[in-house]
Design an enzyme around this catalytic site. Structure first.
Site, short mmCIF file in Angstrom:
data_model
loop_
_atom_site.label_atom_id
_atom_site.label_comp_id
_atom_site.label_asym_id
_atom_site.label_seq_id
_atom_site.Cartn_x
_atom_site.Cartn_y
_atom_site.Cartn_z
N LYS A 51 7.46 -4.31 5.85
CA LYS A 51 6.62 -5.48 5.58
C LYS A 51 5.32 -5.14 4.87
CE LYS A 51 8.92 -8.90 7.72
NZ LYS A 51 9.28 -10.20 7.09
N SER A 299 14.74 -0.60 8.73
CA SER A 299 13.63 -1.43 8.27
C SER A 299 12.35 -1.29 9.09
CB SER A 299 14.05 -2.91 8.26
OG SER A 299 14.58 -3.28 9.53
#
Length: 316
Positions: A51, A299
């Site tokens: 992110k 991720s």
């Protein structure tokens, strides 16, 4: 749609602000697939998740504002808090009560205000929109924003260089910012590459929306892949259409498969959260195959240590 030029510009813009994360082979998963398997170690990113790429690109593109805000399941909020601190801006991160406590504390440790609002991502978004409307904040959503998508797409550019012969890329799927960005980057240069989205069965909003043919709301449920929770927004402008156009296959996992993925990756030395383990879980459960080199994007690694330890104790 966000295109290759946007992603190339984002890469130049955020250079030096985010890490270029490595890839590592997984012999054990490769033996199951019958082809090389590469792990993209994005859980080693500065804030522990991909992110930071999109948040940094968006913050660097904003003008003068009272501060920045968003609604987040944790990782985007942490990334935005970090990017805001780097830019000297105030940050207020709105989250639901389902967000794990370790993610709340990580955001506060970066100097941002963490507000817990209601029991869903949608309720948290109402507060973020109020801050934009009433107090002059810039609202930087976790996925449905062109600068955020372009920033996430820089991960795809790295993969094109690191694994140029990749046949399949498996991408954790929630709101679609990561998949949209990575797929846009990779398919622009390798149209033949297969993009597989992977999510959980419990409350996967993008999957439900794709089945319906338009964005829909779903009940947000507790899941080991908590970072994949939340809706995609009934007024979704970008990621729904990009995911629908660019994704080749979708796999949904039950909780046991996600836990198995967490345990397996721990055995290879990678401590990751449930959302990052879905690719490994899909391979282990026999749902993900590839005719050539397969890339699994890990991720994020922001899992509560006690929860991780409990998952390891439960499994074989």
């Amino acid at each position: 749609m966000v295109g290759l030029d946007d992603i190339l510009a984002a890469r130049d813009r955020i250079a030096g602000q985010v890490l270029e994360t490595p890839v590592a082979p997984s012999a054990a998963l490769g033996a199951l697939v019958g082809a090389p398997v590469w792990l993209k170690l994005e859980h080693r990113q500065t804030t522990g998740a991909f992110k930071l790429r999109g948040a940094t690109n968006a913050v660097m593109r904003m003008g003068r504002v009272a501060g920045v805000t968003t609604a987040s399941t944790g990782n985007h909020g942490r990334a935005l808090a970090h990017a805001a601190r780097q830019a000297g801006a105030r940050a207020v991160i709105c989250m639901s009560s389902l967000v794990p406590g370790n993610k709340l504390e990580a955001i506060r440790d970066l100097g941002a205000e963490a507000r817990v609002i209601g029991d869903s991502q949608d309720e948290a978004f109402h507060e973020a929109r109020r801050l934009k409307r009433d107090e002059g904040f810039a609202l930087i959503p976790p996925f449905d924003h062109p600068d955020v998508i372009a920033g996430q797409g820089t991960l795809g550019l790295e993969l094109l260089e690191q694994v140029p012969d990749a046949a399949t890329v498996a991408i954790p799927l929630s709101g679609g910012g990561l998949l949209a960005g990575v797929a846009a980057a990779m398919k622009a240069r390798r149209p033949d590459i297969r993009i597989v989205g992977i999510s959980m069965k419990r409350g996967a909003a993008m999957a439900a929306s794709l089945r319906a043919g338009h964005p829909v709301e779903v009940q947000e449920l507790p899941t080991l892949a908590d970072s994949l929770g939340g809706g995609i927004g009934l007024r979704n402008r970008l990621t729904f259409d990009m995911v629908r156009a660019l994704m080749d296959d979708l796999i949904l996992l039950d909780e046991d498969a996600i836990a198995a993925g967490i345990r397996h990756l721990a055995s290879e030395g990678h401590v990751v959260e449930g959302a990052a383990a879905v690719g490994a879980g899909a391979v282990l459960s026999g749902q993900l195959t590839s005719r050539g080199p397969l890339v699994l994007i890990l991720s994020g690694g922001n899992i509560d240590p006690a929860a991780h330890a409990a998952i390891l104790r439960e499994g074989p």
